[in-house]
Design a protein around this motif. Structure first.
Motif, PDB file in Angstrom:
ATOM      1  N   MET A 169     -60.777  14.787 -24.707  1.00 56.70           N
ATOM      2  CA  MET A 169     -59.526  15.306 -25.286  1.00 56.70           C
ATOM      3  C   MET A 169     -58.342  14.515 -24.736  1.00 56.70           C
ATOM      4  SD  MET A 169     -58.169  19.229 -25.205  1.00 56.70           S
ATOM      5  CE  MET A 169     -56.604  19.672 -25.898  1.00 56.70           C
ATOM      6  N   ASP A 170     -57.421  14.112 -25.633  1.00 52.75           N
ATOM      7  CA  ASP A 170     -56.275  13.316 -25.215  1.00 52.75           C
ATOM      8  C   ASP A 170     -55.350  14.123 -24.313  1.00 52.75           C
ATOM      9  OD1 ASP A 170     -57.197  11.191 -26.667  1.00 52.75           O
ATOM     10  OD2 ASP A 170     -56.016  11.670 -28.453  1.00 52.75           O
ATOM     11  N   LYS A 171     -54.788  13.448 -23.326  1.00 53.70           N
ATOM     12  CA  LYS A 171     -53.837  14.098 -22.414  1.00 53.70           C
ATOM     13  C   LYS A 171     -52.506  14.317 -23.140  1.00 53.70           C
ATOM     14  CE  LYS A 171     -56.558  14.272 -18.901  1.00 53.70           C
ATOM     15  NZ  LYS A 171     -56.630  13.289 -17.847  1.00 53.70           N
ATOM     16  N   LYS A 172     -51.803  15.379 -22.712  1.00 52.79           N
ATOM     17  CA  LYS A 172     -50.495  15.706 -23.286  1.00 52.79           C
ATOM     18  C   LYS A 172     -49.424  15.535 -22.222  1.00 52.79           C
ATOM     19  CE  LYS A 172     -50.469  19.335 -26.054  1.00 52.79           C
ATOM     20  NZ  LYS A 172     -50.675  20.702 -26.580  1.00 52.79           N
ATOM     21  N   TYR A 173     -48.293  14.940 -22.605  1.00 51.86           N
ATOM     22  CA  TYR A 173     -47.253  14.566 -21.661  1.00 51.86           C
ATOM     23  C   TYR A 173     -45.939  15.271 -21.994  1.00 51.86           C
ATOM     24  CZ  TYR A 173     -50.588  10.813 -20.806  1.00 51.86           C
ATOM     25  OH  TYR A 173     -51.728  10.101 -20.518  1.00 51.86           O
ATOM     26  N   LEU A 174     -45.296  15.791 -20.945  1.00 54.71           N
ATOM     27  CA  LEU A 174     -43.955  16.353 -21.063  1.00 54.71           C
ATOM     28  C   LEU A 174     -43.001  15.496 -20.239  1.00 54.71           C
ATOM     29  CD1 LEU A 174     -41.874  18.577 -21.807  1.00 54.71           C
ATOM     30  CD2 LEU A 174     -42.575  19.761 -19.711  1.00 54.71           C
ATOM     31  N   ILE A 175     -41.959  15.008 -20.883  1.00 56.29           N
ATOM     32  CA  ILE A 175     -40.941  14.199 -20.205  1.00 56.29           C
ATOM     33  C   ILE A 175     -39.616  14.937 -20.313  1.00 56.29           C
ATOM     34  CG2 ILE A 175     -39.709  11.995 -20.177  1.00 56.29           C
ATOM     35  CD1 ILE A 175     -42.236  10.895 -21.766  1.00 56.29           C
ATOM     36  N   MET A 176     -38.934  15.118 -19.188  1.00 54.34           N
ATOM     37  CA  MET A 176     -37.604  15.721 -19.196  1.00 54.34           C
ATOM     38  C   MET A 176     -36.600  14.661 -18.760  1.00 54.34           C
ATOM     39  SD  MET A 176     -38.359  19.561 -17.786  1.00 54.34           S
ATOM     40  CE  MET A 176     -36.877  20.172 -18.558  1.00 54.34           C
ATOM     41  N   TYR A 223     -46.842  20.989 -28.951  1.00 58.47           N
ATOM     42  CA  TYR A 223     -46.647  19.566 -29.167  1.00 58.47           C
ATOM     43  C   TYR A 223     -47.823  18.796 -28.583  1.00 58.47           C
ATOM     44  CZ  TYR A 223     -41.774  21.114 -29.675  1.00 58.47           C
ATOM     45  OH  TYR A 223     -40.637  21.754 -30.053  1.00 58.47           O
ATOM     46  N   SER A 224     -48.108  17.628 -29.161  1.00 54.61           N
ATOM     47  CA  SER A 224     -49.095  16.761 -28.523  1.00 54.61           C
ATOM     48  C   SER A 224     -48.469  16.176 -27.259  1.00 54.61           C
ATOM     49  CB  SER A 224     -49.533  15.653 -29.481  1.00 54.61           C
ATOM     50  OG  SER A 224     -48.414  14.946 -29.963  1.00 54.61           O
ATOM     51  N   SER A 225     -47.271  15.635 -27.401  1.00 54.36           N
ATOM     52  CA  SER A 225     -46.462  15.212 -26.255  1.00 54.36           C
ATOM     53  C   SER A 225     -45.001  15.388 -26.636  1.00 54.36           C
ATOM     54  CB  SER A 225     -46.745  13.760 -25.878  1.00 54.36           C
ATOM     55  OG  SER A 225     -48.015  13.647 -25.257  1.00 54.36           O
ATOM     56  N   LEU A 226     -44.162  15.614 -25.632  1.00 55.59           N
ATOM     57  CA  LEU A 226     -42.776  16.008 -25.911  1.00 55.59           C
ATOM     58  C   LEU A 226     -41.824  15.390 -24.903  1.00 55.59           C
ATOM     59  CD1 LEU A 226     -40.706  17.928 -27.374  1.00 55.59           C
ATOM     60  CD2 LEU A 226     -41.316  19.643 -25.640  1.00 55.59           C
ATOM     61  N   VAL A 227     -40.676  14.933 -25.415  1.00 55.04           N
ATOM     62  CA  VAL A 227     -39.563  14.525 -24.561  1.00 55.04           C
ATOM     63  C   VAL A 227     -38.421  15.506 -24.783  1.00 55.04           C
ATOM     64  CG1 VAL A 227     -38.016  12.665 -23.861  1.00 55.04           C
ATOM     65  CG2 VAL A 227     -40.226  12.109 -24.900  1.00 55.04           C
ATOM     66  N   VAL A 228     -37.931  16.107 -23.709  1.00 57.69           N
ATOM     67  CA  VAL A 228     -36.806  17.033 -23.783  1.00 57.69           C
ATOM     68  C   VAL A 228     -35.556  16.315 -23.280  1.00 57.69           C
ATOM     69  CG1 VAL A 228     -35.843  19.216 -22.978  1.00 57.69           C
ATOM     70  CG2 VAL A 228     -38.301  19.030 -23.438  1.00 57.69           C
ATOM     71  N   PHE A 231     -49.066  21.105 -21.074  1.00 57.97           N
ATOM     72  CA  PHE A 231     -49.049  19.670 -20.815  1.00 57.97           C
ATOM     73  C   PHE A 231     -49.863  19.301 -19.567  1.00 57.97           C
ATOM     74  CE2 PHE A 231     -45.155  20.759 -23.077  1.00 57.97           C
ATOM     75  CZ  PHE A 231     -45.251  19.905 -24.176  1.00 57.97           C
ATOM     76  N   ASP A 232     -50.514  18.159 -19.626  1.00 62.36           N
ATOM     77  CA  ASP A 232     -51.305  17.671 -18.494  1.00 62.36           C
ATOM     78  C   ASP A 232     -50.427  16.962 -17.460  1.00 62.36           C
ATOM     79  OD1 ASP A 232     -54.162  18.140 -19.520  1.00 62.36           O
ATOM     80  OD2 ASP A 232     -53.228  17.062 -21.183  1.00 62.36           O
ATOM     81  N   TYR A 233     -49.349  16.343 -17.921  1.00 60.92           N
ATOM     82  CA  TYR A 233     -48.428  15.628 -17.029  1.00 60.92           C
ATOM     83  C   TYR A 233     -47.006  16.100 -17.297  1.00 60.92           C
ATOM     84  CZ  TYR A 233     -51.799  12.025 -15.572  1.00 60.92           C
ATOM     85  OH  TYR A 233     -52.864  11.349 -15.021  1.00 60.92           O
ATOM     86  N   THR A 234     -46.240  16.288 -16.231  1.00 61.65           N
ATOM     87  CA  THR A 234     -44.801  16.527 -16.358  1.00 61.65           C
ATOM     88  C   THR A 234     -44.075  15.434 -15.597  1.00 61.65           C
ATOM     89  OG1 THR A 234     -45.049  18.920 -16.588  1.00 61.65           O
ATOM     90  CG2 THR A 234     -42.900  18.107 -15.867  1.00 61.65           C
ATOM     91  N   ILE A 235     -43.174  14.757 -16.296  1.00 57.61           N
ATOM     92  CA  ILE A 235     -42.418  13.647 -15.714  1.00 57.61           C
ATOM     93  C   ILE A 235     -40.935  13.955 -15.835  1.00 57.61           C
ATOM     94  CG2 ILE A 235     -41.862  11.185 -15.880  1.00 57.61           C
ATOM     95  CD1 ILE A 235     -45.021  12.359 -17.530  1.00 57.61           C
ATOM     96  N   LYS A 236     -40.211  13.969 -14.728  1.00 60.38           N
ATOM     97  CA  LYS A 236     -38.747  14.094 -14.765  1.00 60.38           C
ATOM     98  C   LYS A 236     -38.193  12.684 -14.771  1.00 60.38           C
ATOM     99  CE  LYS A 236     -34.603  15.808 -14.557  1.00 60.38           C
ATOM    100  NZ  LYS A 236     -33.935  14.625 -15.141  1.00 60.38           N
ATOM    101  N   LYS A 237     -37.655  12.294 -15.908  1.00 55.62           N
ATOM    102  CA  LYS A 237     -37.124  10.941 -16.048  1.00 55.62           C
ATOM    103  C   LYS A 237     -35.706  10.886 -15.481  1.00 55.62           C
ATOM    104  CE  LYS A 237     -35.481   7.066 -17.949  1.00 55.62           C
ATOM    105  NZ  LYS A 237     -34.091   6.568 -17.779  1.00 55.62           N
ATOM    106  N   VAL A 238     -35.476   9.952 -14.565  1.00 54.24           N
ATOM    107  CA  VAL A 238     -34.133   9.740 -14.009  1.00 54.24           C
ATOM    108  C   VAL A 238     -33.692   8.312 -14.294  1.00 54.24           C
ATOM    109  CG1 VAL A 238     -34.486  11.454 -12.177  1.00 54.24           C
ATOM    110  CG2 VAL A 238     -34.993   9.039 -11.725  1.00 54.24           C
TER     111      VAL A 238
END
Length: 408
Positions: free
Chosen positions: A1-8, A40-45, A73-80
């Motif tokens: 199963m494909d991983k799902k990514y959340l980017i903030m 969502y499959s993957s999401l950028v907030v 989501f499998d990964y959460t990334i806080k984008k700076v």
């Protein structure tokens, strides 16, 4: 199963330049501009909080988290921001309260455009962050270029750990029971990939904090693509710098002593080196030793002249050897694409593989077209070519990334 990514992310451009790392690999991703929950499959907030007051930035983070089912989501990334502008400490403090991670890894470097971190200090094209124009931004200037200090400010009273270049490159990463927050060095793309690999080994739940560089590193581990191959025939100083830059970013450079290969009439060991590197996931550059060492150019020319060969004949020998090497490599393992420097080298290779024509697809940089081979042994293979003596130092590395993007 494909991983799902959340980017903030704290602004729109940050949202898109991180989200595009997913799109380049064929992973569906949306950028959410307004409050809306859903699957969502993957999401950028996009919180649009970089230029707000610290309190308003915290409120934006809280609202974004409450409007997002983070457990999907499998990964959460806080984008700076890669130059460390914005409300980083306040946003991390707020997000940490709301996101139940085991550790927070802060690795904001973006080596491909000169943003590097060593001993926890950000440098931008070799200059300490506080000594650059980003410290003079009229709206949200860079106020601290030390990522250890930024974490200290974000989490007062908490223990802050560091992962040095030496630890990332040479040892296992040790997580302390009483330390949740870690500042990580990285000077090149390989450092970021090694960091991700070693952190993932811990099986801990991670809140990743960084620029699009950390997103790219995570995807390099989770969604690896077939490596790319370069045949570099130019001996210009510009090309030499481009090869060196690529080598520093985990590209395997195989230097061919042209005269020795010509005399021995064998290059099978160099083919094997290239195959082994590509099987391990490394991009590969096959080049004349004269590209790496200018003294080799005179040595090769003098030796071949003493055998009665003209300069034109020497050029044809170099093309034949590099083209033949490329053909043998591709016959064994098809790359995601091919980069060729030097017009004569490119034409020589196309002749060797009996290509009928090439369709021009696009221009990836000034004077650097991408095309698709039609007919011959390697029909449909994508190729980027450029003349020798121009282009930024990162041009080969950049071209490799373009070749590995999902074909549109």
């Amino acid at each position: 199963m494909d991983k799902k990514y959340l980017i903030m992310a704290d602004d729109f451009t940050g949202s898109t330049d991180t989200g595009v790392q997913l799109a380049k690999r064929g992973i569906p991703v949306q950028v959410r501009l307004h409050d809306e929950n859903g699957d969502y499959s993957s999401l950028v907030v996009d919180t649009e909080s970089r230029n707000l007051s610290p309190k308003d930035a915290r409120d934006k983070i809280t609202r974004a988290v409450l409007q997002t089912n983070m457990k999907q989501f499998d990964y959460t990334i806080k984008k700076v921001d890669s130059t460390l502008r914005g409300n980083i400490s306040d946003e991390l403090n707020e997000l940490n309260k709301l996101y139940e991670s085991d550790v927070l890894i802060f690795a904001p470097s973006l080596p491909s455009i000169g943003r590097q971190v060593k001993d926890s200090v950000l440098t931008i094209n070799g200059v300490k962050g506080l000594n650059t124009q980003f410290a003079k931004d009229p709206v949200k200037p860079l106020i601290d270029d030390n990522i250890f200090n930024i974490l200290k400010n974000a989490f007062p009273g908490e223990k802050i750990g560091t992962f040095s270049l030496n630890e990332i490159r040479n040892t296992d990463l040790k997580f302390k029971v009483d330390t949740k927050f870690y500042a990580a060095d990285s000077m090149n793309d390989l450092d970021l990939q090694l960091l991700v690999k070693k952190v993932l080994k811990s099986k801990l739940k991670v809140l990743w904090v960084g620029s699009s560089g950390i997103m790219d590193a995570i995807l390099s581990i989770e969604n690896p693509v077939v490596p790319a191959l370069a045949i570099v025939g130019s001996v210009s100083e510009v090309t030499s710098r481009q090869v060196q830059f690529a080598k520093e970013n985990n590209v395997k450079v195989i230097s061919i002593p042209i005269y020795n290969v010509y005399k021995n009439e064998s290059y099978s060991n160099y083919v094997e080196k290239a195959i082994d590197a590509m099987k391990s996931g490394q991009d590969v550059i096959v080049t004349s030793s004269a590209t790496i060492n200018r003294d080799e150019l005179k040595y090769t020319q003098d030796k071949l002249k003493s055998d009665g060969l003209s300069i034109d004949e020497i050029g044809l020998i170099v093309q034949s050897i590099l083209g033949g090497l490329g053909r043998r490599i591709i016959k064994r393992i098809k790359p995601s694409g091919l980069f060729i420097t030097g017009g004569d080298t490119a034409k020589g290779f196309f002749d060797v593989i009996k290509a009928n024509s090439v369709d021009i697809i696009t221009e990836v940089a000034t004077g650097t077209p991408m095309m698709r081979i039609k007919g011959g042994e390697y029909d449909d293979l994508r190729v980027i070519t450029k003349a020798g003596a121009f282009g930024n130092d990162d041009l080969i590395s950049f071209s490799f990334k373009k070749l590995k993007e999902v074909s549109k």
